[in-house]
Motif scaffolding. Structure first.
Motif, PDB file in Angstrom:
ATOM      1  N   THR A  41      -0.712  21.034   4.443  1.00  0.00           N
ATOM      2  CA  THR A  41       0.192  20.011   3.923  1.00  0.00           C
ATOM      3  C   THR A  41       0.136  18.769   4.793  1.00  0.00           C
ATOM      4  O   THR A  41      -0.358  18.800   5.928  1.00  0.00           O
ATOM      5  N   LEU A  42       0.682  17.695   4.256  1.00  0.00           N
ATOM      6  CA  LEU A  42       0.738  16.440   5.004  1.00  0.00           C
ATOM      7  C   LEU A  42       1.779  16.556   6.110  1.00  0.00           C
ATOM      8  O   LEU A  42       2.914  16.966   5.858  1.00  0.00           O
ATOM      9  N   PRO A  43       1.434  16.226   7.362  1.00  0.00           N
ATOM     10  CA  PRO A  43       2.414  16.298   8.457  1.00  0.00           C
ATOM     11  C   PRO A  43       3.610  15.388   8.189  1.00  0.00           C
ATOM     12  O   PRO A  43       3.476  14.319   7.584  1.00  0.00           O
ATOM     13  N   ASN A  44       4.783  15.798   8.665  1.00  0.00           N
ATOM     14  CA  ASN A  44       5.981  14.983   8.488  1.00  0.00           C
ATOM     15  C   ASN A  44       6.017  13.882   9.557  1.00  0.00           C
ATOM     16  O   ASN A  44       5.214  13.883  10.485  1.00  0.00           O
ATOM     17  N   ASP A  82       0.833  -1.211   0.000  1.00  0.00           N
ATOM     18  CA  ASP A  82       0.000   0.000   0.000  1.00  0.00           C
ATOM     19  C   ASP A  82       0.866   1.259   0.000  1.00  0.00           C
ATOM     20  O   ASP A  82       0.560   2.239  -0.677  1.00  0.00           O
ATOM     21  N   PHE A  83       1.956   1.221   0.768  1.00  0.00           N
ATOM     22  CA  PHE A  83       2.856   2.375   0.810  1.00  0.00           C
ATOM     23  C   PHE A  83       3.494   2.608  -0.550  1.00  0.00           C
ATOM     24  O   PHE A  83       3.629   3.752  -1.011  1.00  0.00           O
ATOM     25  N   MET A  84       3.931   1.529  -1.207  1.00  0.00           N
ATOM     26  CA  MET A  84       4.578   1.655  -2.516  1.00  0.00           C
ATOM     27  C   MET A  84       3.630   2.293  -3.526  1.00  0.00           C
ATOM     28  O   MET A  84       4.017   3.184  -4.284  1.00  0.00           O
ATOM     29  N   LYS A  89      10.289  11.863   2.584  1.00  0.00           N
ATOM     30  CA  LYS A  89      10.611  13.054   1.779  1.00  0.00           C
ATOM     31  C   LYS A  89      10.852  12.697   0.308  1.00  0.00           C
ATOM     32  O   LYS A  89      10.507  13.475  -0.589  1.00  0.00           O
ATOM     33  N   MET A  90      11.447  11.527   0.062  1.00  0.00           N
ATOM     34  CA  MET A  90      11.832  11.159  -1.300  1.00  0.00           C
ATOM     35  C   MET A  90      10.703  10.520  -2.106  1.00  0.00           C
ATOM     36  O   MET A  90      10.883  10.177  -3.262  1.00  0.00           O
ATOM     37  N   THR A  91       9.581  10.310  -1.469  1.00  0.00           N
ATOM     38  CA  THR A  91       8.423   9.748  -2.171  1.00  0.00           C
ATOM     39  C   THR A  91       7.376  10.834  -2.390  1.00  0.00           C
ATOM     40  O   THR A  91       7.488  11.937  -1.873  1.00  0.00           O
ATOM     41  N   ASN A  92       6.351  10.483  -3.136  1.00  0.00           N
ATOM     42  CA  ASN A  92       5.339  11.469  -3.512  1.00  0.00           C
ATOM     43  C   ASN A  92       4.022  11.204  -2.783  1.00  0.00           C
ATOM     44  O   ASN A  92       2.951  11.225  -3.378  1.00  0.00           O
ATOM     45  N   ILE A  93       4.121  10.939  -1.473  1.00  0.00           N
ATOM     46  CA  ILE A  93       2.935  10.601  -0.691  1.00  0.00           C
ATOM     47  C   ILE A  93       1.960  11.765  -0.651  1.00  0.00           C
ATOM     48  O   ILE A  93       0.738  11.578  -0.665  1.00  0.00           O
ATOM     49  N   GLN A  94       2.487  12.972  -0.620  1.00  0.00           N
ATOM     50  CA  GLN A  94       1.656  14.175  -0.519  1.00  0.00           C
ATOM     51  C   GLN A  94       0.586  14.225  -1.602  1.00  0.00           C
ATOM     52  O   GLN A  94      -0.545  14.665  -1.369  1.00  0.00           O
ATOM     53  N   ALA A  95       0.934  13.732  -2.812  1.00  0.00           N
ATOM     54  CA  ALA A  95       0.019  13.841  -3.958  1.00  0.00           C
ATOM     55  C   ALA A  95      -1.231  12.993  -3.786  1.00  0.00           C
ATOM     56  O   ALA A  95      -2.258  13.247  -4.430  1.00  0.00           O
TER      57      ALA A  95
END
Length: 466
Positions: free
Chosen positions: A204-207, A90-92, A189-195
């Protein structure tokens, strides 16, 4: 005739022993030296010392899920491996990255990750990277699903069962169950989860830092989490380190004034680092204070502090203020793992010092009862004996660093108060002569009889004079 002495192949001891293969021995030692790695300053994840596990091994052992390499593959935790892979899948999909890209991200971090472990990791690099990648993605997914309810599915084995998420939360706090926090931050940070999320303007999405604090905020029942403003997310070692930073006193961020001790004091300080806390308590009065009941008998009043900081214990006048503490089934696990982390990694041992003063105040169930009545302790265990046993056991085998002891001033204030003659007299009277209703009654009766005898003698003397 065989000549005893040296040869190219080896030497003989001259007493009939087999000769030593010098070349083989040198080769063996050089091979071991070649495998030595230089200890890293980044080391922050440790195996719990055996002396602590000997007291309560269960407190340091994961119940449901292994995180990182130290407990990976254990039979009792295998059931969660398949579910971790579901979370990773799911994360991928959520990340917008392919499997190859995620592995590449982990590969670039491998050296830095290995340097964080005090123990040599036996897994080869492929298995090691797989463990870290799947476990990091699992933690991020847990944090996201806790923050966003709509990410949870009806067949989710974790969030559909309250007891499961409860166990997993404590598993994430175990010292041996950690991965470096920068792995979560960099992967996030290196993935595009925010989208994948819909946010309003300027939202924004919390870190991972905020997500982790939120995850534990409603769960830790020792006290409310106080987030110090000086925390730098990039300096957080792992989840357990983050929780400790949020719980310790704020002023701890300010380094103490440097003192140049004498050579004698330096040597004494060095020796003290090897003295168990319990034995030092028996020999050094600095760490010996009366119990709660004894303080109460010396006219010390106990009040619950308005402060939310666990360490904000104050003695004003004759009032000892202690912050509210909730003791439940998981309190010992949390305290033990933070104390073990402090012993392995930290210069100042705040939680070791806290449990030490609580151990001093609590000797028996009567001390606990007094603190419960004052609403200082909220006891969620079976009885008060369990609380007293908990604090009496926490400091076994813990090393004390007396020069940095956080409650030195408080110890002195309490001892000075109890040394006042009037307070000592009252305490002795209550402890030795008024400790039961029958003794109090007998003293009252004796006083009345003594008074009547005196009056009778006085009357007899007056009548004789007449």
């Amino acid at each position: 005739m065989e000549v005893v002495g040296t040869s190219r192949q080896g030497t003989s001891s001259g007493n009939g022993d087999a000769s030593i293969d010098m070349e083989g021995l040198v080769k063996s030692i050089r091979k071991k030296l070649g495998k030595l790695s230089c200890p890293s300053s980044k080391c922050c994840i440790y195996k719990v010392p055996k002396k602590f596990k000997k007291i309560n091994e269960e407190a340091y052992t994961p119940l449901r899920v292994s995180i990182g390499p130290l407990h990976h593959g254990k039979e009792d935790l295998e059931d969660m491996e398949e579910h971790k892979l579901r979370y990773f899948n799911d994360f991928m999909q959520r990340s917008g990255k392919s499997l190859e890209e995620l592995v590449k991200i982990m590969e670039e971090m491998e050296k830095g990750i290995r340097e964080c472990y005090a123990e040599t990791i036996d897994f080869d690099r492929y298995k090691f990277l797989e463990i870290i990648l799947v476990d990091a993605a699992f933690i991020i997914e847990v944090l996201l699903r806790h923050w966003f309810d709509d990410l949870r599915t009806p067949n989710d084995r974790i969030f559909s069962k309250p007891w499961m998420i409860y166990d997993i939360k404590y598993d994430l706090l175990l010292l041996e169950n950690q991965i470096p926090f920068f792995v979560l931050q960099d992967l996030f940070k290196m993935t595009n989860i925010q989208a994948g999320f819909q946010f309003s303007q300027n939202e924004t999405l919390p870190n991972p830092f905020i997500l982790t604090l939120n995850f534990f905020m409603s769960f830790l029942q020792i006290q409310e989490l106080l987030v110090p403003e000086h925390i730098n997310p990039s300096e957080i070692k792992h989840v357990l380190d983050l929780l400790r930073i949020c719980l310790i006193p704020k002023q701890s961020s300010q380094p103490p004034e440097e003192k140049i001790p004498s050579k004698v004091n330096q040597f004494i300080a060095f020796l003290r680092r090897f003295i168990p806390r319990q034995s030092l308590q028996q020999t050094e009065r600095k760490f010996d204070i009366p119990s709660a009941i004894e303080l109460y008998e010396a006219r010390v009043k106990f009040e619950v502090s308005s402060s939310k900081n666990l360490f904000d214990i104050k003695f004003r006048g004759n009032v000892l203020e202690i912050p509210h503490t909730k003791i439940n089934d998981s309190t010992e696990r949390l305290l033990r793992n933070i104390i073990a982390y402090e012993q392995c990694h930290c210069d100042v041992h705040f939680f070791g010092d806290y449990t030490m003063i609580m151990d001093s105040l609590i000797n028996t169930s009567k001390d606990v009862e007094l603190l419960v009545q004052a609403k200082i302790i909220e006891n969620c265990l079976s009885d008060n004996n369990d609380v007293s046993n908990l604090f009496n056991r926490l400091n076994k085998e813990v090393i004390i660093f007396s020069e940095e002891y956080y409650f030195t001033k408080l110890h002195k204030e309490l001892n000075d108060f109890c040394e006042i003659p009037s307070h000592k007299w009252k305490a002795t009277l209550r402890q030795d002569y008024c400790n039961t209703p029958w003794r109090v009654l007998s003293i009252i009766v004796a006083a009345i009889l003594l008074g009547l005898t005196f009056i009778q003698s006085l009357c007899s003397l007056v009548s004789c004079n007449k």
